[in-house]
Write a protein that holds these residues in place. Structure first.
Motif: not given
Length: 462
Positions: A429-442
């Protein structure tokens, strides 16, 4: 002793001048002219014979260089020549009476001159003329006065579109000791002269203009300057964009290394330092505010959001395994990563489920362990971590489906095999959240930067 040839040349020059009918200009003639002009002359009175007449002073400015432009204190310094010209009716003579002298240089302390002052001066208002200055006077009474000085004036700085901003500064001159009914200023040119102008390294001179203000009682010399943005782009904007992009890459750092928080805080403090540096180089006023300041604040907010996202991701990563992720977390992890974590022994269950048929085999020593008189029993074969295991699947003489007591066991084994196919952990779940945060903030950072650059470059305010 003077050489003979020098004396002969001087005598020949005097003779030729006399022969041509042109009187010689001698020091004696100049002294006599000055003495005659100063008889009964008082510099306290205006240079007109009729006191009801208005003294018209023509003026123009020759800009030499931009000495300094302090945007924080909102002041600018110009090195320039101010020209003043007027007609003094009391300083008129016939050149023929004075050896052909048609112009004379007289000290400012001897004759009347217009006392000018810079009205938008940032320092103490003082007269511009000095006693050591001189005025050129011709035979018709026209006086020309050159004032060379460094003029420092206030300038309303508009940094809305910094560093692509354009500033308009002015030098306002007016008489210091006469009213509007006694003296007026008249600009000879509609542009500031640039005869001796030297370009500035930080500003480009775009345009100039001259206007008459306050019913011709004040002359305003306007100078339009445009900032050269290369310095600010290379030293401020590009490093800020690079640090912001570097801050986004924190989500690519493995969680196990334990350096995520320190990395985020370091970049956050660097952006805060840039915000302080830019603020020190801009005027301390609220109207108007620089759009670049708003951009710095938005980048700072994005960096804070990145730090909070990293904290949230680390909190999820280190959650206890006793509490399994809920359905929403599992759905996020499966949609973004499709992580399938196997339980120990699940590989054997998968191989068993994927087999197209059940293989029956007998162990080599099955006859040794079988009871006398019993037929050989079929066995099922499967591997567990590379080891072939055998276990009886049914009793003698019957098939697995023929014995009712074996059906619950088979169902339990199938349920255990199905439940072990996919197991979502908090780390997934943490790795999946990293993907979400990376894409959104980028995407947020890219959109913010592009909007800022487009608004600034096109000079479009909201």
């Amino acid at each position: 002793m003077m050489p003979i040839w020098v004396a002969l040349a001087s005598t020949l020059t005097v003779l030729m001048t006399s022969f041509n009918g042109v009187p010689a200009k001698t020091v004696t003639d100049a002294e006599r002219l000055f003495s005659d002009l100063m008889v009964g002359y008082s510099k306290m009175f205006r240079p007109v014979l009729n006191e009801s007449n208005l003294v018209v002073v023509s003026t123009w400015l020759d800009l030499i260089s931009i000495q300094d432009f302090n945007e924080v204190e909102e002041k600018i310094s110009f090195t320039a020549l101010l020209y003043l010209a007027w007609n003094d009716e009391r300083l008129v003579w016939d050149p023929k009476d004075y050896g052909g002298i048609d112009n004379l240089y007289i000290d400012v302390s001897k004759i009347w001159v217009p006392q000018m002052m810079l009205t938008n001066n940032v320092n103490k208002n003082e007269r511009l003329s000095e006693d050591w200055h001189t005025v050129r006077v011709n035979a018709s009474g026209v006086c020309v006065y050159y004032i060379a000085n460094v003029f420092t004036s206030s300038c309303n700085v508009d940094v809305t579109f910094y560093p692509w901003d354009t500033q308009t500064c002015s030098l306002d001159f007016m008489p210091a000791n006469y009213g509007i009914d006694k003296m007026s200023l008249y600009p000879l040119n509609h542009k500031v002269q640039l005869t001796y102008y030297s370009p500035n390294g930080a500003w480009d001179l775009m345009d100039t203009s001259v206007t008459s203000e306050a019913y011709s009682f004040m002359v305003r010399f306007n100078v339009v300057l445009e900032r050269k943005p290369r310095f600010a782009i290379v030293n401020v904007i590009l490093p800020l964009i690079i640090m912001s992009a570097l801050n986004i890459l924190v989500f690519l750092i493995p969680t196990e290394c334990g350096e995520r928080i320190s990395f985020c805080l370091t970049v956050l403090l660097s952006i805060a330092v840039f915000l302080t540096l830019v603020g020190d180089n801009l005027p301390k006023n609220s109207n108007p505010m620089s759009l670049f300041s708003y951009y710095l604040v938005s980048v700072l907010v994005i960096s804070v959001a990145i730090t909070l996202a990293v904290i949230c991701s680390l909190h999820v990563y280190h959650r206890s395994e006793k509490q399994q992720p809920g359905g929403a977390w599992r759905a996020i992890a499966m949609c973004l990563g499709c992580y399938c974590v196997r339980r120990p022994g699940s590989e054997s269950a998968d191989r068993t489920n994927r087999s197209d048929e059940i293989k029956f085999a007998r162990p080599e020593n099955a006859s040794d362990r079988s009871s006398p008189g019993m037929h050989s029993m079929p066995y099922s074969s499967h591997t567990h971590r590379g080891v072939i295991l055998y276990r009886p699947t049914h009793s003698y003489g019957t098939l697995p489906s023929d014995r009712p007591e074996d059906k619950p066991l088979q169902k339990k084994e199938m349920d255990d095999s199905d439940s072990s196919v996919l197991e979502i952990t908090w780390a997934d779940v943490s790795v999946a959240l990293d993907k979400v945060f990376f894409l959104f903030l980028f995407l947020l950072l890219i959109t913010d930067t592009i909007c800022f650059l487009m608004i600034i470059y096109n000079n479009v305010s909201f």
